[in-house]
Design a protein around this motif. Structure first.
Motif, PDB file in Angstrom:
ATOM      1  N   VAL A 266       0.862  -1.181   0.000  1.00 54.02           N
ATOM      2  CA  VAL A 266       0.000   0.000   0.000  1.00 54.02           C
ATOM      3  C   VAL A 266       0.897   1.228   0.000  1.00 54.02           C
ATOM      4  N   GLU A 267       0.636   2.177  -0.909  1.00 53.49           N
ATOM      5  CA  GLU A 267       1.525   3.340  -1.016  1.00 53.49           C
ATOM      6  C   GLU A 267       0.778   4.538  -1.604  1.00 53.49           C
ATOM      7  N   GLU A 268       1.156   5.715  -1.132  1.00 53.90           N
ATOM      8  CA  GLU A 268       0.588   6.992  -1.609  1.00 53.90           C
ATOM      9  C   GLU A 268      -0.918   7.070  -1.336  1.00 53.90           C
ATOM     10  N   ILE A 269      -1.232   7.101  -0.058  1.00 51.55           N
ATOM     11  CA  ILE A 269      -2.616   7.241   0.384  1.00 51.55           C
ATOM     12  C   ILE A 269      -2.758   8.623   1.021  1.00 51.55           C
ATOM     13  N   HIS A 270      -3.708   9.413   0.552  1.00 51.55           N
ATOM     14  CA  HIS A 270      -3.831  10.796   1.023  1.00 51.55           C
ATOM     15  C   HIS A 270      -5.279  11.076   1.423  1.00 51.55           C
ATOM     16  N   VAL A 271      -5.462  11.406   2.706  1.00 51.20           N
ATOM     17  CA  VAL A 271      -6.785  11.695   3.267  1.00 51.20           C
ATOM     18  C   VAL A 271      -6.771  13.144   3.752  1.00 51.20           C
ATOM     19  N   LYS A 272      -7.698  13.960   3.246  1.00 49.12           N
ATOM     20  CA  LYS A 272      -7.644  15.393   3.529  1.00 49.12           C
ATOM     21  C   LYS A 272      -9.054  15.962   3.700  1.00 49.12           C
ATOM     22  N   ASN A 273      -9.161  16.973   4.592  1.00 49.79           N
ATOM     23  CA  ASN A 273     -10.424  17.712   4.769  1.00 49.79           C
ATOM     24  C   ASN A 273     -11.588  16.775   5.088  1.00 49.79           C
ATOM     25  N   CYS A 274     -11.365  15.898   6.044  1.00 50.77           N
ATOM     26  CA  CYS A 274     -12.411  14.952   6.439  1.00 50.77           C
ATOM     27  C   CYS A 274     -12.828  15.196   7.887  1.00 50.77           C
ATOM     28  N   THR A 275     -14.068  14.815   8.206  1.00 49.43           N
ATOM     29  CA  THR A 275     -14.613  14.976   9.555  1.00 49.43           C
ATOM     30  C   THR A 275     -15.027  13.619  10.091  1.00 49.43           C
ATOM     31  N   PHE A 276     -14.614  13.352  11.348  1.00 49.35           N
ATOM     32  CA  PHE A 276     -15.036  12.141  12.045  1.00 49.35           C
ATOM     33  C   PHE A 276     -15.928  12.555  13.211  1.00 49.35           C
ATOM     34  N   ASN A 277     -17.178  12.132  13.184  1.00 48.70           N
ATOM     35  CA  ASN A 277     -18.141  12.513  14.214  1.00 48.70           C
ATOM     36  C   ASN A 277     -18.691  11.268  14.904  1.00 48.70           C
ATOM     37  N   GLY A 278     -18.308  11.072  16.156  1.00 45.97           N
ATOM     38  CA  GLY A 278     -18.815   9.942  16.928  1.00 45.97           C
ATOM     39  C   GLY A 278     -18.333   8.595  16.452  1.00 45.97           C
ATOM     40  N   THR A 279     -17.215   8.544  15.765  1.00 39.65           N
ATOM     41  CA  THR A 279     -16.694   7.285  15.235  1.00 39.65           C
ATOM     42  C   THR A 279     -15.846   6.562  16.288  1.00 39.65           C
ATOM     43  N   THR A 280     -15.702   5.248  16.121  1.00 37.21           N
ATOM     44  CA  THR A 280     -14.897   4.472  17.058  1.00 37.21           C
ATOM     45  C   THR A 280     -13.405   4.584  16.767  1.00 37.21           C
ATOM     46  N   ASN A 281     -13.069   5.070  15.598  1.00 37.98           N
ATOM     47  CA  ASN A 281     -11.690   5.404  15.232  1.00 37.98           C
ATOM     48  C   ASN A 281     -11.729   6.628  14.333  1.00 37.98           C
ATOM     49  N   GLY A 282     -10.580   7.286  14.215  1.00 35.75           N
ATOM     50  CA  GLY A 282     -10.478   8.392  13.287  1.00 35.75           C
ATOM     51  C   GLY A 282      -9.576   8.022  12.127  1.00 35.75           C
ATOM     52  N   ALA A 283      -8.334   8.510  12.181  1.00 35.75           N
ATOM     53  CA  ALA A 283      -7.337   8.215  11.151  1.00 35.75           C
ATOM     54  C   ALA A 283      -6.559   6.981  11.588  1.00 35.75           C
ATOM     55  N   ARG A 284      -6.840   5.858  10.962  1.00 36.23           N
ATOM     56  CA  ARG A 284      -6.330   4.578  11.478  1.00 36.23           C
ATOM     57  C   ARG A 284      -5.507   3.819  10.447  1.00 36.23           C
ATOM     58  N   ILE A 285      -4.439   3.180  10.927  1.00 41.76           N
ATOM     59  CA  ILE A 285      -3.665   2.197  10.166  1.00 41.76           C
ATOM     60  C   ILE A 285      -3.642   0.927  11.003  1.00 41.76           C
ATOM     61  N   LYS A 286      -4.052  -0.201  10.410  1.00 38.95           N
ATOM     62  CA  LYS A 286      -4.078  -1.447  11.180  1.00 38.95           C
ATOM     63  C   LYS A 286      -3.507  -2.594  10.343  1.00 38.95           C
ATOM     64  N   THR A 287      -2.539  -3.293  10.920  1.00 33.87           N
ATOM     65  CA  THR A 287      -1.898  -4.432  10.253  1.00 33.87           C
ATOM     66  C   THR A 287      -1.857  -5.610  11.210  1.00 33.87           C
ATOM     67  N   TRP A 288      -2.024  -6.790  10.641  1.00 37.79           N
ATOM     68  CA  TRP A 288      -2.074  -8.000  11.442  1.00 37.79           C
ATOM     69  C   TRP A 288      -0.678  -8.453  11.871  1.00 37.79           C
ATOM     70  N   ILE A 289      -0.609  -9.040  13.040  1.00 36.95           N
ATOM     71  CA  ILE A 289       0.598  -9.747  13.455  1.00 36.95           C
ATOM     72  C   ILE A 289       0.877 -10.863  12.452  1.00 36.95           C
ATOM     73  N   GLY A 290       2.141 -10.985  12.016  1.00 32.69           N
ATOM     74  CA  GLY A 290       2.519 -12.074  11.117  1.00 32.69           C
ATOM     75  C   GLY A 290       2.451 -11.737   9.647  1.00 32.69           C
ATOM     76  N   GLY A 291       1.921 -10.556   9.295  1.00 32.75           N
ATOM     77  CA  GLY A 291       1.901 -10.157   7.891  1.00 32.75           C
ATOM     78  C   GLY A 291       3.267  -9.676   7.437  1.00 32.75           C
ATOM     79  N   SER A 292       3.376  -9.341   6.153  1.00 29.37           N
ATOM     80  CA  SER A 292       4.631  -8.801   5.619  1.00 29.37           C
ATOM     81  C   SER A 292       4.305  -7.842   4.480  1.00 29.37           C
ATOM     82  N   GLY A 293       5.346  -7.171   3.981  1.00 33.44           N
ATOM     83  CA  GLY A 293       5.143  -6.171   2.944  1.00 33.44           C
ATOM     84  C   GLY A 293       5.250  -4.779   3.524  1.00 33.44           C
ATOM     85  N   PHE A 294       4.519  -3.808   2.947  1.00 36.81           N
ATOM     86  CA  PHE A 294       4.665  -2.428   3.408  1.00 36.81           C
ATOM     87  C   PHE A 294       3.382  -1.631   3.245  1.00 36.81           C
ATOM     88  N   ALA A 295       3.268  -0.620   4.104  1.00 37.29           N
ATOM     89  CA  ALA A 295       2.260   0.436   3.981  1.00 37.29           C
ATOM     90  C   ALA A 295       2.999   1.735   4.226  1.00 37.29           C
TER      91      ALA A 295
END
Length: 410
Positions: A266-295
């Motif tokens: 995963v590469e070149e991800i751009h999030v801009k001018n966004c609103t999070f209202n009452g969400t359980t997460n906002g700006a999140r990156i999540k990767t599993w234990i045991g995976g490989s590669g890159f973000a």
């Protein structure tokens, strides 16, 4: 019905001479009523839609339009709109309502659909434009009882596969059994002015899932669901998300990535001018234990938070209590070159910034600039936490003293 042409003649008169300029205005429109659709919300109109699609897909000399008329509701079984088509651009005007069967027993899957994973699919169509201001109602309520490991029983509502130069705009999409829109193996997509709605407690009802795709724009939309407003999965490059209002939901997530030891990119991800209202997460990156590669090369900037849990979070050791990761091999997806910039608002939890990176490789090149997060409730406090996170911070509140190589600038 044959492909018909409308020729408009434009005559231009000048003082010197009379010039006849012939300007072709080529238009070909097919209405699903022309093929026997009833639009009463009860009759199965699937075959009428497929016949109308065959007509527009095989019309190659004009820009054909498939019209789904305003003020009508069409009940549809699982459908596949297949290409390639002859025209460079095909327009589907969804002005009325496309509706799935109201109960699970009423779904009739095509004989060649062994996986039974998708309600409406558009596949291998270049220049597809879906617009019109109408509604897509996937009738997901009876499906939501299947949770956790049984979530695979629930179908995606709208799936785009190998659609080059795709446009999806001006639609309302409600109550998918699972994720509402899936974009897979598409190069070039413009998604805008969508309103996606499902109850806050509806499971896995992501708004938009993007995988194995490049040059995708998601703009000017409101997403209110029971899971990620937008999820960015493996094989995605150059994704731009702007002016999205998210909530309720689980925020905008890069991931989850690397489940069962998968290699991801995963590469070149751009999030801009966004609103999070009452969400359980906002700006999140999540990767599993045991995976490989890159973000990497991921930016979240100009973000507004309103009573948001986990406003800024990297979880490089993600585990889902519904699943067991089968490859806890000590590896991890490398997370690097991540920027959080100009993020302001209120947090619903004390741990407003949580950078939980892998104990072996950590995450690197993390930059936080101009962060101002305060507690939603008066009298509460917020703090930042880090595990193996390397990078810099400036003008941040809460202060990130835990960030390795951190520098607090005035």
């Amino acid at each position: 019905m044959k492909c018909l042409f409308a020729i408009r003649l434009l005559f231009v008169v000048s003082s010197a001479c009379l010039c006849a300029i012939i300007t072709p205005s080529l238009a070909f429109s097919v209405n699903v009523f022309d093929y026997g659709a009833k639009g009463d919300g009860q009759t199965d109109d699937s075959q009428a839609f497929l016949q109308a699609w065959e007509e527009v897909c095989n019309c190659g000399q004009v820009t054909p339009t498939l019209v789904i008329p305003y003020g009508t509701t069409f009940m549809l079984q699982p459908l596949k709109f297949l290409g390639p088509c002859k025209a460079a651009t095909i327009i589907v005007k969804v002005e009325g309502t496309m509706m799935a069967p109201s109960n699970m027993e009423g779904w009739k899957w095509p004989n060649d659909d062994e996986k039974k994973e998708i309600w409406v699919q558009f596949s291998e169509i270049s220049g597809l434009v879906i617009e019109g201001g109408g509604q897509i109602d996937a009738q997901g309520t009876p499906w939501w009882k299947y949770k956790g490991d049984k979530a695979s029983y629930r179908p995606t509502a709208l799936h785009f596969h190998r659609c080059e130069n795709l446009t999806v705009t001006d639609l309302t999409h409600i109550n998918s059994p699972k994720n509402h829109i899936s974009i897979n193996k598409c190069n070039g997509a413009y998604v805008s002015n969508l309103h996606i709605i499902a109850p806050e407690d509806s499971p896995n009802t992501d708004g938009i899932d993007i995988s194995e795709s490049t040059n995708i724009f998601v703009l000017n939309s409101t997403i209110e669901t029971g899971d990620d407003c937008i999820a960015i999965n493996s094989g995605t490059f150059f994704i731009n998300i702007s002016n999205v209002y998210c909530g309720p939901g689980h925020g905008i997530s890069v991931g989850s990535l690397g489940k069962n030891g998968a290699y991801v990119e995963v590469e070149e991800i751009h999030v801009k001018n966004c609103t999070f209202n009452g969400t359980t997460n906002g700006a999140r990156i999540k990767t599993w234990i045991g995976g490989s590669g890159f973000a990497r090369k991921i930016t979240f900037e100009d973000i507004i938070l309103i009573n948001t849990k986990n406003p800024v979070i990297i979880n490089q050791q993600y585990e889902d209590h519904h699943s067991i990761n089968e490859n806890g091999n000590g590896e991890a997806v490398a997370v690097s070159d991540v920027i959080y910039r100009n993020i302001t608002g209120t947090s619903a939890c004390e741990n407003a910034i949580n950078l939980s990176c892998d104990l072996n490789i950590g995450c690197n090149g993390i930059v936080l600039e101009n962060i101002e997060i305060t507690p939603y409730s008066s009298g509460d406090e917020v703090y930042a936490s880090c595990t193996k996170a390397n990078g810099t911070s400036s003008s941040c509140s809460p202060i990130l003293s835990c960030l390795s190589n951190s520098s607090k600038l005035p």
